[in-house]
Design an enzyme around this catalytic site. Structure first.
Site, PDB file in Angstrom:
ATOM      1  N   ASP A  57       0.902  -1.086   0.088  1.00 35.76           N
ATOM      2  CA  ASP A  57       0.268   0.007  -0.118  1.00 35.76           C
ATOM      3  C   ASP A  57       0.814   1.488   0.000  1.00 35.76           C
ATOM      4  O   ASP A  57       1.699   1.532   0.867  1.00 35.76           O
ATOM      5  CB  ASP A  57      -0.784   0.063   1.155  1.00 35.76           C
ATOM      6  N   HIS A  58       0.951   2.049  -1.259  1.00 31.72           N
ATOM      7  CA  HIS A  58       1.786   2.975  -1.167  1.00 31.72           C
ATOM      8  C   HIS A  58       1.560   4.221  -0.225  1.00 31.72           C
ATOM      9  O   HIS A  58       2.133   5.163   0.048  1.00 31.72           O
ATOM     10  CB  HIS A  58       1.743   3.523  -2.716  1.00 31.72           C
ATOM     11  N   ARG A  59       0.372   4.363   0.317  1.00 32.39           N
ATOM     12  CA  ARG A  59      -0.163   5.230   1.131  1.00 32.39           C
ATOM     13  C   ARG A  59       0.605   5.082   2.625  1.00 32.39           C
ATOM     14  O   ARG A  59       1.010   6.124   3.418  1.00 32.39           O
ATOM     15  CB  ARG A  59      -1.562   5.248   1.529  1.00 32.39           C
TER      16      ARG A  59
END
Length: 439
Positions: A411-413
């Protein structure tokens, strides 16, 4: 006065369930702690105990009933000296009814002036959304919304079980409603249509004249569909891939299993993968995190979830504090959780939580694949089969090694590229140097 027995919330996220089986019948005497019924949530079947004593006066919801909302009256318990005549005209709440309200359920409306309450009495009927489902809102909230021209379909409810209350609509104007927004930007409509997909009737019409079997979705399948749709639509996935050489691990595992044979312990490669990931989360603590809407939660322990396939779906039981546990302890716990998952006997706290998950399809002969992140986890490791492949050694010589392909979905967040690479490298180093995991 007869005691109403309500449909329980057996997990923090449960909104409805199936009353699978009654363990009592009308006329039975029950005491506190006696088992009353078996309730199916989206992923487990759990037993429901009595908290009061008395006689089962009337069963309001038949066993096998699906979609029974939390707090629906499912039975009535008679206390000493009471009879069925005391039950009166009590009726089970319909399946789409709002949860039973308590005196503290909606304090904002309870504190309204008398004049407001009078207006609320003449509130419009309960509205429905685009799918024809009832929108739960207090009478006063409905009245205010009607006066302001606010469409309740787009209002977030802060009351119990998402019920819309006075405070949710007081500050809104008609322009805040979804209908007004739609008129501002017609481009949003096609997006919404694409997100929801074709209706069941539209799909069925496409296959008119063709033989097919319609498979009804149970609670688990509905939950899986909703969560995976949410994950792919809202989680910005990216993928990191590595090949891991397993020969040293396989040799070490063979030695350990011979030594542990007398204790009846047999370690699997998956046990080593769980341990390697748990240690890696401690080595790269910034990656031991979950997405929490408007913030990131960094966990201190390594709580690792492992996907377990069962008939009709899957569970992801969580091994808490996996970094502190020995390989044999992890192996025993994983076997127990997997067995109870297949029998749907896991309690909610055993499959909720964790920051990281493992999905291993290597035993099915899959070389590599990309797994979907299970929100709110920050990452999931997809594990393929160990396969004999030619490799170039450190000395430049060609050799044969057992190689396992893994893919880390991130999850790039929560985790950026370099941090994700650092985590995957730590997992690889732990598996290729298994002795270090015992230090």
């Amino acid at each position: 006065m007869p005691i109403e027995i309500l449909m329980p919330a057996l997990s923090p996220t449960m909104e409805e369930g199936t009353l699978a089986k009654w363990l009592v019948k009308e006329g039975d005497t029950v005491s506190s702690g006696d088992l009353l019924a078996e309730i199916e949530t989206d992923k487990a079947t759990m037993e429901f105990e009595a908290v009061d004593e008395g006689v089962i006066g009337k069963i309001m919801v038949e066993e096998g009933s699906e979609g029974v909302k939390v707090n629906t009256v499912i039975a009535v318990l008679l206390e000493e000296g009471e009879s069925a005549d005391d039950i009166g005209s009590a009726k089970a709440a319909p399946k789409d009814a709002a949860p039973k309200e308590t005196a503290s359920a909606d304090t904002s409306d309870a504190q309204s002036p008398a004049s407001d309450k009078t207006e609320a009495a003449a509130a419009p009927p309960a509205p429905k959304d685009g799918d024809g489902k009832r929108i739960f809102a207090s009478p006063l909230a409905r009245r205010i919304a009607a006066d302001k021209g606010v469409d309740l379909a787009g209002v977030f409810g802060s009351g119990p079980h998402g019920r819309i209350v006075k405070a949710d609509v007081e500050g809104l104007a008609a322009s805040d409603s979804p209908k007004a927004e739609a008129s501002k930007s017609t481009a949003e409509a096609p997006k919404a249509a694409m997100a929801s997909g074709l209706s069941a009737s539209a799909v069925a019409k496409m296959y008119e004249g063709r033989d097919y079997e319609e498979v009804k979705l149970d609670g688990m399948r509905k939950t899986i569909a909703a969560r995976l749709t949410e994950a792919k639509q809202t989680v910005p996935h990216f993928y990191l891939r590595r090949d891991i050489q397993l020969d040293e691990l396989l040799s070490f595992r063979g030695t350990l299993n011979k030594q542990l044979e007398a204790r009846g312990i047999k370690l699997s490669v998956n046990d080593f993968i769980i341990k390697a990931c748990a240690i890696a989360l401690q080595q790269v603590p910034d990656a031991n995190a979950v997405w929490a809407g408007d913030r990131i939660l960094k966990l201190t322990p390594s709580d690792v979830a492992v996907a377990v396939a069962i008939e009709g779906g899957l569970f992801t039981p969580v091994l808490q504090d996996a970094h502190h546990k020995s390989l044999s302890a992890l192996s025993a716990e994983m076997k127990d959780l997997a067995a109870r998952a297949r029998d749907r006997k896991l309690a909610p706290h055993e499959y909720q939580g964790g920051s990281f998950a493992i999905s291993n399809l290597g035993m099915f002969g899959i070389d590599n694949f990309d797994a979907v992140i299970n929100p709110p986890h920050g990452a999931i490791l997809a594990v393929g089969a160990g396969v004999k492949k030619p490799v170039v050694g450190k000395d430049g010589e060609l050799a044969v090694a057992t190689v396992m392909s893994v893919t880390l979905s991130v999850d790039h967040r929560v985790i950026d590229g370099a941090l994700g690479a650092e985590l995957l490298n730590a997992i690889k180093d732990n598996l290729e140097n298994p002795m270090s995991m015992l230090a």
